[in-house]
Design an enzyme around this catalytic site. Structure first.
Site, short mmCIF file in Angstrom:
data_model
loop_
_atom_site.label_atom_id
_atom_site.label_comp_id
_atom_site.label_asym_id
_atom_site.label_seq_id
_atom_site.Cartn_x
_atom_site.Cartn_y
_atom_site.Cartn_z
N GLU A 107 1.18 12.14 60.97
CA GLU A 107 1.24 13.59 60.76
C GLU A 107 1.35 14.23 62.14
O GLU A 107 0.50 14.02 63.00
CB GLU A 107 -0.02 14.10 60.07
CG GLU A 107 0.03 14.01 58.57
CD GLU A 107 -1.23 14.58 57.92
OE1 GLU A 107 -1.99 15.30 58.59
OE2 GLU A 107 -1.45 14.29 56.75
N ASP B 179 -7.34 25.60 60.74
CA ASP B 179 -7.77 24.53 61.63
C ASP B 179 -9.12 24.82 62.27
O ASP B 179 -9.43 25.97 62.57
CB ASP B 179 -6.72 24.32 62.75
CG ASP B 179 -5.40 23.85 62.20
OD1 ASP B 179 -5.42 23.02 61.28
OD2 ASP B 179 -4.34 24.32 62.66
#
Length: 263
Positions: free
Chosen positions: A49, A60
């Protein structure tokens, strides 16, 4: 069939779980992140990823937010991220690459242009965290028409009414976010996650990968064991952020991968 589909088919035949590793493109600079990326397959990573740095990464946690900031300050752009993929693909035609990030940089580039460039560079799938299923026509459907997998996140708050909508146009695998909130937070417990993974697997034939909060080989083994594999991001990105040598980062990745593969 994409490289992602082929990878899961091979792992199933081998009776193994998938180990997915997340790194931020361009963190702390292009050269270092490409060196880490090139070493991931040999360290046991089945799917990479690759984070696309963005100025407002709302999903995040601090570790990955800071990594994105470092990458942007180092001059990382979407163009340079695609160049990274091309450089990796010149040496590795097998390992699947999923680009993960937010819609804004893709929208700014133009969906059609981005998809043409991504497929040409050798991207296999996309995870775009801020595009809900209601907006599938924006990117999900064009991406799949271009031959890319569009991977969706499911969370502990994705109830039985919402789940079919989430799964509707998902392909490649389902990314189960084992903790509600931001990435890299508290550790997930396999016993808590198992019923949720079973619920998702009952609703889809796609592999289910568990992520968020995995920091040790033991946790990787436990969580991969109740799903089709696991993903580790913040724990790897943290080492890069601490300025550890590439070899040390890859040794740690290898230990985490061995944990997942022992499940």
């Amino acid at each position: 069939m994409t490289r992602i589909d082929d990878t899961f088919r091979r792992l199933r035949a081998e009776g193994k779980k998938a180990f997915v590793a997340y790194i931020m493109a361009g963190d702390p600079d292009l050269e270092t992140s490409l060196a880490v990326m090139r070493g991931l397959p040999e360290a046991g990573v089945d799917i990479i990823e690759l984070g696309m740095p963005f100025t407002d990464p709302m999903a995040d946690g601090p570790t990955i937010q800071t990594a994105g900031q470092r990458a942007l300050e180092g001059g990382q752009t979407l163009t340079r991220t695609l160049e990274m993929v091309r450089a990796f693909r010149a040496e590795n035609a097998e390992t699947p690459i999923v680009m993960m990030g937010y819609y804004n940089p893709i929208y700014a580039r133009g969906v059609e242009t981005f998809l043409a460039e991504a497929t040409e560079a050798g991207i296999d799938g996309l995870i775009v965290v801020d595009l809900p299923p209601e907006e599938d026509a924006e990117l999900c459907l064009p991406a799949q028409a271009a031959g890319l997998n569009f991977i969706r996140l499911a969370t502990p708050t994705t109830d039985s009414r919402r789940l079919p909508k989430v799964l509707q146009n998902t392909s490649g695998f389902v990314y189960y976010v084992s903790i509600t909130g931001i990435t890299g937070a508290a550790a997930a417990q396999a016993a808590d996650v198992a019923p949720e993974v079973a619920r998702i697997k009952a609703a889809t034939d796609l592999p289910v990968i568990v992520g968020f909060g995995i920091t040790t080989p033991e946790a990787a083994q436990d969580l991969a064991g109740i799903a089709d594999g696991c993903v580790v991001g913040s724990a790897i990105v943290k080492l890069v952020g601490e300025g550890r040598p590439v070899a040390e980062v890859l040794d740690r990745v290898a230990a985490l991968a061995a944990g997942a593969h022992a499940a």
